[in-house]
Design an enzyme around this catalytic site. Structure first.
Site, PDB file in Angstrom:
ATOM      1  N   PRO A  91       0.807  -1.227   0.000  1.00  0.00           N
ATOM      2  CA  PRO A  91       0.000   0.000   0.000  1.00  0.00           C
ATOM      3  C   PRO A  91       0.838   1.272   0.000  1.00  0.00           C
ATOM      4  O   PRO A  91       0.348   2.339  -0.368  1.00  0.00           O
ATOM      5  CB  PRO A  91      -0.823  -0.115   1.292  1.00  0.00           C
ATOM      6  CG  PRO A  91      -0.768  -1.551   1.683  1.00  0.00           C
ATOM      7  CD  PRO A  91       0.552  -2.055   1.184  1.00  0.00           C
ATOM      8  N   GLU A 118       1.548  -8.138   8.757  1.00  0.00           N
ATOM      9  CA  GLU A 118       1.580  -6.694   9.013  1.00  0.00           C
ATOM     10  C   GLU A 118       2.433  -5.937   8.010  1.00  0.00           C
ATOM     11  O   GLU A 118       2.191  -4.778   7.714  1.00  0.00           O
ATOM     12  CB  GLU A 118       2.113  -6.436  10.434  1.00  0.00           C
ATOM     13  CG  GLU A 118       2.115  -4.980  10.869  1.00  0.00           C
ATOM     14  CD  GLU A 118       0.722  -4.393  10.950  1.00  0.00           C
ATOM     15  OE1 GLU A 118       0.591  -3.143  10.874  1.00  0.00           O
ATOM     16  OE2 GLU A 118      -0.247  -5.161  11.093  1.00  0.00           O
ATOM     17  N   ARG A 156      -0.711  -7.949 -21.557  1.00  0.00           N
ATOM     18  CA  ARG A 156      -1.527  -7.575 -22.716  1.00  0.00           C
ATOM     19  C   ARG A 156      -0.805  -6.583 -23.626  1.00  0.00           C
ATOM     20  O   ARG A 156      -1.204  -6.394 -24.777  1.00  0.00           O
ATOM     21  CB  ARG A 156      -2.876  -6.994 -22.266  1.00  0.00           C
ATOM     22  CG  ARG A 156      -2.772  -5.700 -21.507  1.00  0.00           C
ATOM     23  CD  ARG A 156      -4.119  -5.262 -20.942  1.00  0.00           C
ATOM     24  NE  ARG A 156      -5.123  -5.117 -21.989  1.00  0.00           N
ATOM     25  CZ  ARG A 156      -5.264  -4.041 -22.752  1.00  0.00           C
ATOM     26  NH1 ARG A 156      -4.457  -3.010 -22.573  1.00  0.00           N
ATOM     27  NH2 ARG A 156      -6.191  -3.981 -23.679  1.00  0.00           N
ATOM     28  N   ASP A 171      -6.441   2.336 -25.784  1.00  0.00           N
ATOM     29  CA  ASP A 171      -6.998   2.129 -24.456  1.00  0.00           C
ATOM     30  C   ASP A 171      -7.071   3.421 -23.668  1.00  0.00           C
ATOM     31  O   ASP A 171      -6.291   4.354 -23.884  1.00  0.00           O
ATOM     32  CB  ASP A 171      -6.123   1.149 -23.661  1.00  0.00           C
ATOM     33  CG  ASP A 171      -6.259  -0.263 -24.159  1.00  0.00           C
ATOM     34  OD1 ASP A 171      -7.260  -0.550 -24.835  1.00  0.00           O
ATOM     35  OD2 ASP A 171      -5.368  -1.074 -23.864  1.00  0.00           O
TER      36      ASP A 171
END
Length: 247
Positions: A91, A118, A156, A171
């Site tokens: 994160p 953690e 991709r 895209d």
């Protein structure tokens, strides 16, 4: 061929994702190879322990450096000691975007580390990894889902993977703008019609319509993106026209 090694405590999570659809086809075409490694196998104790209590106290467990260092070093050696990008899913990492996907798609060897508990011993971040990536401002139970997102977005883009080499060039985010609307048959569905311009056969006007609609969609949904790109004089003119329609 790109080689992707995935370090995880839950290898079975990847079988369905890597064994289906575009990701499987890419491997079948030898555009990429996947190697899933349970880094618990590199633990240096009989119980295969990969985590321990944090120094200084606190909640949760922390992944130990030894198993991950040994696993990564082993994978690099098998790759011939060539340069590898070692990616930590966490994160706290850099917010992942299309630009990063395009950058990583140029590499020959990627090692993705999926954490749990953690967090990671800080020495893993400081001395082992080359990139820290976050797929969004939220916390998952582990890095596996984030790794799957990263792998899909990269593979991709590899040559020959998609049916058309132009597919990913249009895209959303690849051009800096959101992608234009798409339509297919029938031309009229429950009274809802496809825009006439798309049925005209005039390719120049169709391309112009798509470009303008891409601008419109970006302005309405993600105006922040417009601050990050340079628009041509023609696009500036269209954008001013679009703004007048909604102000």
């Amino acid at each position: 061929m790109m080689k992707i090694d995935i370090l995880t405590l839950f290898p079975e999570m990847f079988s369905g994702v890597l064994g289906n659809s575009i990701l499987k086809k890419a491997a079948d075409k030898n555009a990429v190879s996947y190697n899933i490694v349970n880094f618990r196998d590199f633990a240096d104790n009989k119980h295969q322990t990969v985590d321990d209590y944090p120094y200084g106290g606190g909640a949760g467990m922390v992944l130990k450096p030894q198993p991950i260092f040994d696993a990564v070093e082993s994978l690099k050696e098998k790759h011939g000691g060539n340069a590898s990008r070692v990616i930590l899913l966490c994160p706290q990492g850099e917010r992942y975007d299309q630009r990063k996907a395009e950058e990583l798609a140029k590499e020959q060897h990627l090692i993705l580390i999926c954490g749990h508990y953690e967090g990671y011993d800080e020495r893993i971040r400081e001395y082992l990894v080359t990139d820290e990536i976050s797929i969004g401002d939220y916390v998952l139970t582990g890095g596996e889902l984030g790794a799957m997102v990263v792998i899909d977005s990269i593979v991709r883009l590899l040559p020959g993977v998609l049916g058309s080499e132009e597919s990913h060039l249009r895209d959303s985010f690849s051009t800096g703008l959101l992608e234009h609307p798409h339509y297919t048959r029938p031309a009229v569905f429950r009274g809802m019609k496809v825009p006439d311009i798309l049925l005209s056969g005039n390719h120049r006007l169709i391309e112009e319509w798509r470009e303008k609609e891409s601008l419109r969609r970006t302005y309405l949904r993600r105006p922040d993106l417009l601050e990050k790109i340079s628009l041509s004089p023609k696009q500036e003119k269209w954008l001013n026209e679009i703004k007048k329609q909604y102000n």
